[in-house]
Scaffold this active site. Structure first.
Site, PDB file in Angstrom:
ATOM      1  N   GLU A 163      37.613  37.234  28.984  1.00 59.56           N
ATOM      2  CA  GLU A 163      36.229  36.872  28.680  1.00 59.56           C
ATOM      3  C   GLU A 163      35.856  37.090  27.222  1.00 59.56           C
ATOM      4  O   GLU A 163      35.056  36.323  26.657  1.00 59.56           O
ATOM      5  CB  GLU A 163      35.266  37.670  29.588  1.00 59.56           C
ATOM      6  CG  GLU A 163      35.096  37.097  30.983  1.00 59.56           C
ATOM      7  CD  GLU A 163      36.157  37.583  31.956  1.00 59.56           C
ATOM      8  OE1 GLU A 163      35.936  37.473  33.167  1.00 59.56           O
ATOM      9  OE2 GLU A 163      37.231  38.060  31.509  1.00 59.56           O
TER      10      GLU A 163
ATOM     11  N   GLU B  90      39.077  40.311  38.819  1.00 58.01           N
ATOM     12  CA  GLU B  90      38.110  41.274  39.347  1.00 58.01           C
ATOM     13  C   GLU B  90      38.184  41.322  40.865  1.00 58.01           C
ATOM     14  O   GLU B  90      38.166  42.405  41.461  1.00 58.01           O
ATOM     15  CB  GLU B  90      36.706  40.912  38.861  1.00 58.01           C
ATOM     16  CG  GLU B  90      36.520  41.168  37.362  1.00 58.01           C
ATOM     17  CD  GLU B  90      35.207  40.658  36.822  1.00 58.01           C
ATOM     18  OE1 GLU B  90      34.654  41.307  35.912  1.00 58.01           O
ATOM     19  OE2 GLU B  90      34.729  39.593  37.287  1.00 58.01           O
TER      20      GLU B  90
END
Length: 260
Positions: A135, A115
């Site tokens: 995730e 990210e």
């Protein structure tokens, strides 16, 4: 080339008459983005915002890897309420500082590390780079990736990365737009690129142009990130499987999903 200035868990080096900040995530081997490192990064950005001559900020990792991602231990229910808002605040700070940003990626660049890298304007990767947002394999989702990746790689590819959690190599990452350049020496490639494309320009022009081209991203981030943060903290983390996935990772075992 200026000498290194060390914060907690990051190192900052000033180059090119302090026009370029090289920021190394400094907690090898994984350079995990825990609350302590996030706070150091935010302190660094607060300082950068006061330096009008800064033309670029470069993020890299100490050692063989960029970052394994945000701290999984700090995703436990009793801790994630502090970690997630601080991590999201880092990206709001990046928008406020509004300087051109680059990521130099070696080895693993996963989860929160991806990210951070994909939020940068440009990503330079080594041939051994491995990038992804795994995730979902822990029973959770990456809020920032859900907002950032569709703009960088398009909705279908963003959904593929987020929903499968698969890890891609450097060349595939370049092919889908996740990486801008693959090089045997990504640090040198980034330095050459900065020297050719950014240093000859006015820092003021770069600052305001960064603000301008990122205004649509800023508007969406400010509008949607709070909602995704609430979805994560108030809805997702009240369920059984996310807690099981995090604890299974910490305990180094396979998760026992209940689909609840």
């Amino acid at each position: 080339m200026g000498g290194p200035h060390t914060y907690s868990r990051i190192q900052v080096r000033h180059e090119n008459d302090e026009q370029v900040l090289w920021v190394a995530l400094d907690a090898p081997p994984g350079n995990v983005l825990d609350l302590e490192m996030i706070e150091s990064l935010r302190d660094m950005l607060a300082g950068a915002a006061r330096r009008s001559h800064v033309k670029a900020i470069v993020f890299s990792g100490t050692g063989a890897h960029f970052s394994y991602g945000a701290s999984i231990e700090e995703h436990l229910p009793e801790k994630v309420g502090a970690l997630l808002p601080a991590f999201h605040g880092l990206f709001r700070d990046l928008l406020d500082v509004a300087r051109p940003t680059l990521a130099v990626v070696r080895g693993r660049c996963l989860g929160g590390g991806l990210e951070l890298a994909s939020f940068c304007n440009w990503v330079f990767a080594a041939a051994d780079a491995q990038l992804g947002v795994p995730e979902v394999t822990l029973g959770v989702f990456p809020p920032l990736a859900a907002l950032i990746l569709p703009q960088r790689v398009g909705r279908p590819r963003a959904e593929d990365l987020c929903l499968t959690g698969r890890i891609v190599g450097a060349e595939e990452a370049r092919a889908i737009g996740l990486v801008d350049q693959v090089s045997e020496d990504p640090e040198a490639a980034a330095r050459q690129w900065i020297a050719r494309n950014l240093l000859p320009k006015s820092a003021v022009a770069l600052h305001f142009t960064t603000r301008a081209v990122r205004e649509p991203l800023r508007a969406r981030l400010l509008a949607d990130l709070d909602a995704l943060e609430r979805l994560y903290l108030q809805d997702l983390m009240q369920r059984t499987d996310p807690r099981e996935g995090i604890r299974a990772w910490i305990e180094k075992r396979q998760p026992r999903w209940t689909n609840e």
